[in-house]
Design an enzyme around this catalytic site. Structure first.
Site, PDB file in Angstrom:
ATOM      1  N   LYS A  87     -26.680 -13.769  18.398  1.00 47.68           N
ATOM      2  CA  LYS A  87     -26.299 -15.117  17.953  1.00 47.68           C
ATOM      3  C   LYS A  87     -26.110 -15.078  16.431  1.00 47.68           C
ATOM      4  O   LYS A  87     -27.033 -15.367  15.665  1.00 47.68           O
ATOM      5  CB  LYS A  87     -27.397 -16.118  18.303  1.00 47.68           C
ATOM      6  CG  LYS A  87     -27.639 -16.318  19.793  1.00 47.68           C
ATOM      7  CD  LYS A  87     -28.808 -17.273  19.995  1.00 47.68           C
ATOM      8  CE  LYS A  87     -29.158 -17.458  21.452  1.00 47.68           C
ATOM      9  NZ  LYS A  87     -28.156 -18.268  22.181  1.00 47.68           N
ATOM     10  N   ARG A 145     -30.109 -16.858  33.086  1.00 50.14           N
ATOM     11  CA  ARG A 145     -29.757 -16.902  34.514  1.00 50.14           C
ATOM     12  C   ARG A 145     -30.199 -15.635  35.234  1.00 50.14           C
ATOM     13  O   ARG A 145     -30.480 -15.679  36.435  1.00 50.14           O
ATOM     14  CB  ARG A 145     -28.252 -17.130  34.660  1.00 50.14           C
ATOM     15  CG  ARG A 145     -27.379 -16.017  34.105  1.00 50.14           C
ATOM     16  CD  ARG A 145     -25.956 -16.462  33.840  1.00 50.14           C
ATOM     17  NE  ARG A 145     -25.912 -17.474  32.781  1.00 50.14           N
ATOM     18  CZ  ARG A 145     -24.792 -18.056  32.366  1.00 50.14           C
ATOM     19  NH1 ARG A 145     -23.617 -17.725  32.915  1.00 50.14           N
ATOM     20  NH2 ARG A 145     -24.814 -18.953  31.403  1.00 50.14           N
TER      21      ARG A 145
END
Length: 487
Positions: free
Chosen positions: A267, A342
């Site tokens: 990020k 996920r």
């Protein structure tokens, strides 16, 4: 650290108050029942302030009371008399917004919350609790107050039978504290210890964990990959509440990423990594819901699986282009290591579902930034394979004050987004402009779809962490949904 105590009457609320805060609908303040029993001086000032108050989030007016009043200072919060259909009639969002920043300072603060129905009590106490964060590392004296709360309806002051409301308030504050803690203080080992400590005195509860390379033996390769290069190992912590009267099993799955750097898909744009300590908000919410359900004695078996990991960078980090065989048996080509939640959720869901055979599985996660675009900061986005469960969740959100809104459910449209040429699927969508938040939920479901479960996915990325502070969002919603199964 400030204390929150629920009172059952004015006699226990009022002694030696520094500040009294009265919160109610504008019309109810005008009607006077929210201030019944107060001395004439305080009631008169409250009526005057109520006339001046402007209804709406954060609206609050105050005045110094003369000698003879119930406190030195009086504050009045006027809520809107009516709300839109997507906001809770409990006024929980308004209450927490208005009280935030107004429950500080030294001394003792009394809060009276006027409720039109006693069924709104849990949402109201949760709203007050989330306005009182516990985590504080300031070196200066924070002058944390003692806060007493009285919930009242037009006919009576509410009693806390069995201490369930007090426990709910304390639990919400615990959830907030955990989410607010940075990973240097809450790594995966400490998070597991926090969960064990919180559940240790509950009846019919056992806690187990699968840690580090044990995850590989158990087939949890997705969860292991995400956290394997961190200083503290990844783990699946399972809390099992199994009362003798239980005839049905419900599974709760939480994403517990104690920090998310994005992995090798770092990020690096702007400050996207900042606040990623909140990426375990789903696991914290699931833990909170589990504690409230077990403490409340819900006649169901409730199994909570918390997938804990730190998505760190190191020589053994998982990579884009890796192919992982998940617990479900499906293979996943990694095309984005920042779509790690996920993987943790899907493995935890598959393991718990295949081990404990629940009839319903609910997962909660700070899964996608796209959720904020889809449903905003005040409402989680939900995805479910059952229309009735969708309706139930929305109603539970309005009752609990943890708002949620449905997102798209269409496997036919979502499955192509994860198409891979070398594996069963990829872990991130091909087109971010094609309902990506709902699609992320679909990814989790695709690893349990063969089990034909009732399934609810809650993406709480927005409402769980607002203005750099945790809200405790999700614990009340999940507890309300599960409790409705026993009705």
């Amino acid at each position: 650290m400030s204390a929150l105590t629920l009172c059952s009457n004015l006699e226990t609320l009022l002694p030696e108050l520094d500040t009294l805060v009265v919160v109610a609908r504008a019309a109810d303040l005008a009607g006077g029942w929210a201030t019944r029993g107060l001395d004439a001086t305080t009631a008169g000032f409250a009526a005057r302030l109520a006339e001046e108050a402007r209804p709406g989030s954060g609206a609050l007016t105050s005045s110094l009371l003369p000698d003879g009043g119930a406190a030195r200072r009086l504050k009045v919060v006027a809520l809107y008399d009516s709300v839109s259909r997507h906001l809770s009639p409990t006024g929980s969002y308004e209450v927490s917004t208005a009280l935030k920043g107004n429950l500080g300072g030294p001394g003792t603060i009394g809060v009276i919350v006027g409720l039109r129905e006693p069924g709104f009590a849990r949402a109201a106490i949760a709203a007050v609790a989330r306005a009182m964060p516990q985590y504080d590392r300031k070196t200066a004296d924070s002058n944390a107050p003692d806060v007493r709360v009285l919930l009242r309806t037009p006919g009576s002051d509410l009693q806390d039978a069995g201490g369930t409301l007090q426990y709910a308030a304390d639990t919400i504050r615990t959830v907030c504290r955990l989410v607010d803690m940075p990973p240097a203080e809450l790594d995966t080992t400490r998070f597991e210890n926090e969960a064990r400590d919180a559940a240790k005195d509950l009846d019919h509860v056992t806690v187990t964990s699968i840690v580090g390379d044990e995850l590989l033996t158990a087939g949890l390769r997705g969860l292991h990959a995400v956290g394997r290069t961190a200083m503290e190992p990844p783990r699946l912590v399972v809390l099992d509440y199994n009362p003798p009267e239980a005839r049905e099993t419900v599974a709760l799955i939480g994403k517990g990423l104690v920090y998310d750097t994005g992995g090798l898909s770092l990020k690096i744009v702007g400050d996207r990594m900042l606040t990623m300590k909140c990426d375990m908000g789903g696991a914290a919410a699931v833990l909170g819901a589990f504690l409230m359900l077990a403490r409340g004695g819900v006649p169901l078996r409730v199994v909570a699986g918390l997938g804990m990991a730190e998505n760190a960078i190191g020589p053994n980090a998982y990579r884009p282009d890796d192919v992982i065989e998940m617990h479900s048996g499906k293979t996943v080509e990694i095309n984005n290591t920042d779509a790690e939640g996920r993987l943790a959720l899907a493995d935890a869901a598959s393991y718990v579902a295949r081990t404990y055979a629940p009839t319903t599985l609910i997962d909660a996660a700070t899964l996608t930034g796209a959720q904020l675009i889809a449903t905003g900061k005040g409402h989680a986005g939900i995805v479910t394979n059952r229309g009735e469960l969708e309706r139930l969740a929305v109603e539970a959100g309005l009752q609990s004050g943890d708002h949620c809104l449905p997102m798209l459910w269409s496997p036919e449209l979502m499955r192509p987004e994860f198409k891979s040429k070398v594996a069963d699927m990829r872990n991130s969508v091909a087109d971010r402009m094609n309902a990506q938040s709902a699609a992320a939920g679909f990814f989790v479901w695709s690893h349990i779809e063969d089990l034909d479960l009732d399934w609810l996915h809650i993406d709480l990325a927005g409402p769980s962490f607002i203005d750099n502070r945790a809200t405790g969002y999700g614990a009340g919603l999940i507890a309300a949904v599960v409790a409705s199964f026993a009705e």
